[in-house]
Design a protein around this motif. Structure first.
Motif: not given
Length: 624
Positions: A425-426, A542-544, A547-548, A580-583
């Motif tokens: 994740g990094r 952006e992926l959630e 909690g990250r 969850t993705l925010e595009i």
């Protein structure tokens, strides 16, 4: 290649930027500059070099950081890749012969797999014509990391003194098209169902016959859904100019001349008119930067990064320049760009000096909302690592304090990119290295022509440096020395992690399979634009999960003369979903997708209504 910077008339602005930086970083950087004065790059053409070892200062003590094993296996031969770069050189030591070339990763046949295009050079027109002229090489992937050469079948067996490649679907028909930069005229090749047709002249993007084009990238500059094209140029070059330079390492034999001995250039910017034709608008758009004292062009561009630096929804342009200041062009809309590199603190290193900048990448490397820019620099210069501060267009060079500076000083970095090598994740950081001179060790024993690639593991910070160099013993066959140039990544074998491809100047390319065995979960995303350009170039995802949050950009233009895959790979560590993705699509619309299963490849199509929320039902592939 001189480390001294050219007068630009903006030194007061630079001084203001520099003195706002960490005094510790400045002190160490000054020691680096002093040491670098003794090396070959500081010499003027024709001067004789005395062999000298340069004692480099130690980095800021942060304590050793243990890194995980990140082994890569060289699978070049077994995968069917047999490309060898040819320089066209027969002993004249002409500067272009040591600068190429790049590699492009893209799905040319739309079968869902990452294919490979290697850019090649050619014989010089004044030399005897070889029996077999080299061409670029295209390899089709079977989805499991095995390749077959389809160059002739695809219509790409055409000689060109190539440098790099840019990939983009210029007509939004679902087939990615190719732009090849070159010494001389460039080429635009339209993809018609897997076979490429030369449309350069009709499109109006050839450039000058006497130009030397290097980096290039497609992006939607004006938000109209059509991909525009920016092209960087290196120096004003010809065979006659090169011989006039007359550079030598030992006072007798010719060597590759430094860019400080050649005049600068200006980039090109082509507006896609939407009808198969492009219009060159760089001058009107504000991309022609000249020295105010001489009125001569400044740019000596090798690296290109495209991102929305100031968060206004428009893609900006960063050009990494060799031995002169870097440029950051903010996109002000209506085809107007403002160059703010010096004011933004990204033009020079921490001590206020221009560097021998090569490849470049940009990412939210710490997932804190602040963009970071990594640039590979010349030997005896540490790599640059510019990090945005609270102001998104105010950067500081944090190479030393983030763990990159000291380990990169004795390497000559070309290709480089951020990627999550271990799926934790990094974003980690890789550099491909190699000197320009095959005889450099004769005059500087601390240097070598072939150099190992370097991988920096992202520690997550936590009070220490963000990056730690991974020792060669933990990297498998990745550090095998080579004259590294281009570098790119993709999941070539369909197992979810990212593999690496490297090109060598005058040598064989290498395909390196990622054999990490962390057991970490992952998620891969492919976007298809509707109102936006088909490949969603420029979108931010952006992926959630667990909690990250992670933020990644769809942008194939990275590294040095190269292109990576457009699919985005998120490492998830131990988190097993849901995701969850925010595009944020290139046209400014936003879309949220929930309940995505992990360890899958998802294709997400742009919601025609925009600003929608949907459940994912687009899984197209499971991990191998």
């Amino acid at each position: 290649m001189n480390t001294s910077r050219e007068p630009q008339g903006d030194r007061d602005a630079v001084i203001g930027v520099v003195f706002r930086r960490s005094l510790a970083v400045i002190a160490v950087a000054v020691l680096v500059v002093v040491a670098a004065v003794a090396v070959v790059r500081a010499l003027r053409p024709g001067e004789k070099v005395r062999a000298k070892n340069v004692e480099m200062p130690e980095g800021i003590a942060m304590g050793a950081v243990p890194t995980p094993p990140l082994p890569f296996a060289d699978v070049t031969a077994v995968s069917g890749i047999d490309f060898v770069h040819e320089t066209g050189g027969i002993g004249d030591k002409l500067l272009p012969e040591t600068m190429g070339s790049g590699v492009a990763v893209f799905d040319f046949d739309s079968d869902g797999d990452a294919d490979l295009l290697f850019v090649n050079s050619d014989a010089w027109p004044w030399d005897p014509v070889p029996a077999h002229r080299p061409t670029m090489a295209l390899y089709a992937n079977d989805g499991r990391g095995h390749f077959r050469d389809v160059t002739a079948k695809a219509g790409l067996d055409r000689p060109i003194y190539g440098m790099g490649a840019a990939v983009g679907d210029i007509d939004n028909d679902g087939d990615p098209d190719l732009f090849i930069t070159a010494v001389g005229s460039n080429r635009l090749l339209r993809n018609d169902g897997g076979r490429f047709v030369d449309i350069t002249e009709a499109a109006g993007v050839a450039g000058g016959d006497d130009a030397w084009s290097t980096c290039a990238g497609f992006f939607d500059a004006d938000g109209d859904g059509n991909l525009d094209l920016v092209v960087g140029h290196y120096v004003e070059w010809s065979r006659a100019i090169d011989f006039e330079v007359g550079f030598t390492l030992n006072g007798v034999d010719r060597a590759f001349g430094p860019p400080t001995s050649f005049a600068g250039t200006t980039p090109s910017l082509f507006r896609n008119d939407g009808s198969g034709h492009f219009t060159e608008v760089a001058a009107e758009a504000g991309l022609h930067i000249v020295n105010p004292d001489t009125d001569q062009p400044v740019a000596k561009s090798l690296g290109l990064a495209l991102a929305d630096f100031d968060g206004d929804g428009r893609i900006d342009i960063l050009l990494a320049n060799d031995t002169v200041r870097n440029f950051l062009f903010l996109n002000r809309g209506d085809w107007r760009f403002e160059e703010i590199g010096a004011e933004a603190g990204i033009a020079y290193d921490a001590a206020g000096n221009a560097t021998g900048a090569m490849g470049v990448d940009v990412a939210d490397a710490r997932d804190d909302g602040h963009l970071a820019v990594a640039i590979g620099n010349f030997a005896n210069e540490m790599a640059s690592f510019f990090v945005a501060q609270n102001d998104p267009v105010q950067f500081a060079d944090e190479s030393m304090i983030e763990g990159i500076g000291s380990p990169t000083r004795l390497r000559l970095g070309f290709g480089g990119f951020f990627f999550d090598a271990d799926l934790d994740g990094r974003l980690d950081l890789l550099f491909a290295n190699g000197h320009i001179e095959d005889a450099i060790a004769q005059v500087q024993s601390s240097q070598s022509h072939q150099q190992p690639a370097q991988l920096f593991w992202n520690t997550g910070g936590g009070g220490g440096p963000t990056f730690a160099p991974v020792s060669d013993a933990l990297l498998g066959e990745l550090p095998q020395p080579m004259v590294g140039r281009g570098a790119a990544y993709a999941d070539f074998d369909g197992d979810g992690d990212l593999d690496v491809v490297l090109t060598a100047n005058g040598g064989p390319a290498r395909l390196l399979r990622n054999d990490q065995a962390t057991g970490n979960h992952w998620l891969r995303v492919r976007l298809e634009g509707a109102q936006s350009n088909r490949d969603a170039i420029g979108a931010w995802v952006e992926l959630e999960s667990g909690g990250r949050r992670q933020r990644r950009q769809v942008m194939p233009t990275r590294s040095y003369l190269s292109q990576v895959e457009t699919a985005i790979t998120f490492g998830l560590g131990a988190a097993d979903g849901p995701v969850t993705l925010e595009i944020r699509w290139p046209d400014g619309s936003c879309q949220t997708v929930i309940d995505l299963a992990v360890d899958r490849v998802h294709t997400i199509r742009q919601d025609a209504g925009g600003f929608g929320t949907s459940y994912a039902d687009t899984t197209v592939q499971e991990g191998g």
